[in-house]
Motif scaffolding. Structure first.
Motif, PDB file in Angstrom:
ATOM      1  N   GLU A  72      -9.939   9.871   0.670  1.00 41.84           N
ATOM      2  CA  GLU A  72     -10.588   9.078  -0.385  1.00 41.84           C
ATOM      3  C   GLU A  72      -9.545   8.591  -1.397  1.00 41.84           C
ATOM      4  N   MET A  73      -8.584   9.459  -1.717  1.00 48.55           N
ATOM      5  CA  MET A  73      -7.536   9.055  -2.663  1.00 48.55           C
ATOM      6  C   MET A  73      -6.696   7.929  -2.049  1.00 48.55           C
ATOM      7  N   ARG A  74      -6.400   8.060  -0.770  1.00 44.26           N
ATOM      8  CA  ARG A  74      -5.609   7.026  -0.077  1.00 44.26           C
ATOM      9  C   ARG A  74      -6.314   5.666  -0.166  1.00 44.26           C
ATOM     10  N   LYS A  75      -7.598   5.671   0.147  1.00 49.76           N
ATOM     11  CA  LYS A  75      -8.359   4.397   0.133  1.00 49.76           C
ATOM     12  C   LYS A  75      -8.351   3.794  -1.274  1.00 49.76           C
ATOM     13  N   ALA A  76      -8.585   4.630  -2.287  1.00 50.46           N
ATOM     14  CA  ALA A  76      -8.640   4.127  -3.673  1.00 50.46           C
ATOM     15  C   ALA A  76      -7.275   3.588  -4.107  1.00 50.46           C
ATOM     16  N   MET A  77      -6.209   4.265  -3.725  1.00 50.67           N
ATOM     17  CA  MET A  77      -4.862   3.813  -4.110  1.00 50.67           C
ATOM     18  C   MET A  77      -4.513   2.506  -3.397  1.00 50.67           C
ATOM     19  N   LEU A  78      -4.854   2.425  -2.117  1.00 46.26           N
ATOM     20  CA  LEU A  78      -4.522   1.212  -1.350  1.00 46.26           C
ATOM     21  C   LEU A  78      -5.311   0.006  -1.883  1.00 46.26           C
ATOM     22  N   GLU A  79      -6.539   0.256  -2.280  1.00 46.00           N
ATOM     23  CA  GLU A  79      -7.384  -0.824  -2.783  1.00 46.00           C
ATOM     24  C   GLU A  79      -6.788  -1.467  -4.042  1.00 46.00           C
ATOM     25  N   LYS A  80      -6.157  -0.640  -4.888  1.00 44.74           N
ATOM     26  CA  LYS A  80      -5.668  -1.150  -6.170  1.00 44.74           C
ATOM     27  C   LYS A  80      -4.169  -1.442  -6.157  1.00 44.74           C
ATOM     28  N   PHE A  81      -3.508  -1.103  -5.074  1.00 52.37           N
ATOM     29  CA  PHE A  81      -2.044  -1.164  -5.058  1.00 52.37           C
ATOM     30  C   PHE A  81      -1.495  -2.581  -5.233  1.00 52.37           C
ATOM     31  N   ASP A  82      -2.035  -3.537  -4.474  1.00 51.86           N
ATOM     32  CA  ASP A  82      -1.458  -4.894  -4.488  1.00 51.86           C
ATOM     33  C   ASP A  82      -1.507  -5.535  -5.867  1.00 51.86           C
ATOM     34  N   SER A  83      -2.521  -5.199  -6.656  1.00 47.72           N
ATOM     35  CA  SER A  83      -2.651  -5.824  -7.982  1.00 47.72           C
ATOM     36  C   SER A  83      -1.982  -4.988  -9.082  1.00 47.72           C
ATOM     37  N   SER A  84      -1.217  -3.978  -8.704  1.00 45.09           N
ATOM     38  CA  SER A  84      -0.575  -3.110  -9.707  1.00 45.09           C
ATOM     39  C   SER A  84       0.922  -3.405  -9.814  1.00 45.09           C
ATOM     40  N   ASP A  85       1.413  -3.319 -11.073  1.00 47.41           N
ATOM     41  CA  ASP A  85       2.846  -3.546 -11.301  1.00 47.41           C
ATOM     42  C   ASP A  85       3.613  -2.233 -11.295  1.00 47.41           C
ATOM     43  N   LEU A  86       2.991  -1.224 -11.866  1.00 48.01           N
ATOM     44  CA  LEU A  86       3.661   0.078 -11.996  1.00 48.01           C
ATOM     45  C   LEU A  86       2.743   1.153 -11.427  1.00 48.01           C
ATOM     46  N   ILE A  87       3.246   1.912 -10.471  1.00 47.69           N
ATOM     47  CA  ILE A  87       2.401   2.887  -9.774  1.00 47.69           C
ATOM     48  C   ILE A  87       3.061   4.261  -9.876  1.00 47.69           C
ATOM     49  N   LEU A  88       2.296   5.224 -10.384  1.00 48.96           N
ATOM     50  CA  LEU A  88       2.828   6.588 -10.510  1.00 48.96           C
ATOM     51  C   LEU A  88       1.946   7.539  -9.713  1.00 48.96           C
ATOM     52  N   MET A  89       2.544   8.201  -8.732  1.00 45.42           N
ATOM     53  CA  MET A  89       1.766   9.070  -7.833  1.00 45.42           C
ATOM     54  C   MET A  89       2.016  10.518  -8.258  1.00 45.42           C
ATOM     55  N   CYS A  90       1.169  10.978  -9.179  1.00 43.31           N
ATOM     56  CA  CYS A  90       1.362  12.319  -9.745  1.00 43.31           C
ATOM     57  C   CYS A  90       0.438  13.341  -9.096  1.00 43.31           C
ATOM     58  N   ALA A  91      -0.525  12.877  -8.310  1.00 44.03           N
ATOM     59  CA  ALA A  91      -1.505  13.792  -7.709  1.00 44.03           C
ATOM     60  C   ALA A  91      -0.830  14.769  -6.747  1.00 44.03           C
ATOM     61  N   ALA A  92      -1.421  15.938  -6.651  1.00 42.81           N
ATOM     62  CA  ALA A  92      -0.982  16.931  -5.667  1.00 42.81           C
ATOM     63  C   ALA A  92      -1.900  16.793  -4.455  1.00 42.81           C
ATOM     64  N   VAL A  93      -1.450  15.981  -3.517  1.00 37.08           N
ATOM     65  CA  VAL A  93      -2.287  15.642  -2.355  1.00 37.08           C
ATOM     66  C   VAL A  93      -2.099  16.710  -1.280  1.00 37.08           C
ATOM     67  N   SER A  94      -3.195  17.126  -0.709  1.00 32.41           N
ATOM     68  CA  SER A  94      -3.099  18.118   0.361  1.00 32.41           C
ATOM     69  C   SER A  94      -2.435  17.483   1.588  1.00 32.41           C
ATOM     70  N   ASP A  95      -1.383  18.120   2.068  1.00 35.13           N
ATOM     71  CA  ASP A  95      -0.670  17.567   3.235  1.00 35.13           C
ATOM     72  C   ASP A  95      -1.474  17.719   4.515  1.00 35.13           C
ATOM     73  N   HIS A  96      -2.402  18.686   4.529  1.00 42.26           N
ATOM     74  CA  HIS A  96      -3.163  18.966   5.755  1.00 42.26           C
ATOM     75  C   HIS A  96      -4.645  19.103   5.442  1.00 42.26           C
ATOM     76  N   LYS A  97      -5.435  18.932   6.485  1.00 42.98           N
ATOM     77  CA  LYS A  97      -6.881  19.192   6.346  1.00 42.98           C
ATOM     78  C   LYS A  97      -7.366  19.908   7.603  1.00 42.98           C
ATOM     79  N   PRO A  98      -8.483  20.625   7.502  1.00 43.47           N
ATOM     80  CA  PRO A  98      -9.025  21.281   8.691  1.00 43.47           C
ATOM     81  C   PRO A  98      -9.432  20.242   9.728  1.00 43.47           C
ATOM     82  N   LYS A  99      -9.148  20.538  10.989  1.00 42.60           N
ATOM     83  CA  LYS A  99      -9.492  19.582  12.045  1.00 42.60           C
ATOM     84  C   LYS A  99     -11.013  19.370  12.127  1.00 42.60           C
TER      85      LYS A  99
END
Ligand code: PMT
Length: 212
Positions: A72-99
């Motif tokens: 969900e975070m990926r989708k939200a970031m990608l949606e707003k990325f092209d129209s952004s000038d400065l992007i700071l990725m401070c979130a602690a994103v889980s590298d893995h998820k349960p299969k």
């Protein structure tokens, strides 16, 4: 009139659900990311904050998109990325998820002894691949060992302009603390230590440096 800077910031943890009552996450409180968002707002920027589940209230005027999982975070970031000038990725994103995610709560005696995990997509890596010339992309590196080496590897691999190294082996700073201490590295070879301070003060110093 000068164009307003569009600033996109991620903050907080993600949650990767096992069943309806259990998830894999981390102790990120969102304090660092929300401090960055507040600083950007104080500077008159248009701020989009993509936030994992935290208990902080953002200041009025910041657009908040609430998410839970890394996808969900990926989708939200990608949606707003092209129209952004400065992007700071401070979130602690889980590298893995349960299969598998079970729809019903697993009973104690049915709970699996081993949970098979699969990787989440690396959001920052993807943003780095999409980055345009006039965009500035800033990542964080939370490290317990070989911090400088790992941060520099992430700076290069993810095509970042800056990376903020957070030594999370120091229990006085980082996850869920009011204070932090970071070292910023730029793709042009700069290295700047921002000493132990309140996260709000560090956010101000970070913007001063990045926008110089
Ligand atoms: O929220 P607080 O309690 O205030 O704590 C702040 C903080 C410690 C969470 C913050 O300062 C910090 O260090 N954030 C980055 C945490 C992290 O996930 O670091 P990492 O080294 O694992 O990841 C490197 C970078 O890739 C990060 O910018 C991360 O957001 C990004 N990433 C990681 C995995 C993934 N699947 N997608 C990503 O985009």
């Amino acid at each position: 009139m000068a164009k307003k800077i569009n600033c996109l910031i991620s903050a907080g943890p993600t949650r990767e659900w096992i069943d309806p009552v259990r998830f894999i996450s981390n102790p990120s409180s969102g304090k660092m990311g929300y401090a960055l968002a507040k600083e950007a707002h104080n500077r008159g920027f248009d701020v989009n904050l993509v936030s994992g589940p935290v208990s902080i209230r953002p200041v009025d005027g910041i657009m908040v998109t609430r998410v839970e999982t890394a996808e969900e975070m990926r989708k939200a970031m990608l949606e707003k990325f092209d129209s952004s000038d400065l992007i700071l990725m401070c979130a602690a994103v889980s590298d893995h998820k349960p299969k598998f995610q079970w729809e019903q709560k697993k009973k104690k005696d049915q709970f699996p002894q081993n949970i098979e995990m699969i990787p989440n997509k690396d959001i920052l890596l993807e943003l780095g691949q999409k980055k345009k010339k006039l965009q500035t992309l800033v990542g964080f590196a939370a490290e317990t060992e070989n911090g400088v080496q790992n941060a520099l590897e992430k700076l290069n691999k993810k095509n970042l302009d800056w990376i903020a190294l957070n030594d999370i082996s120091n229990k006085k700073i980082g996850f869920d603390k009011d204070f932090n201490e970071i070292t910023l590295f730029s793709s042009s070879g700069k290295r700047v230590n921002l000493d132990f301070s309140k996260k709000e003060e560090l956010a101000t110093q970070m913007f001063e440096l990045i926008l110089k």
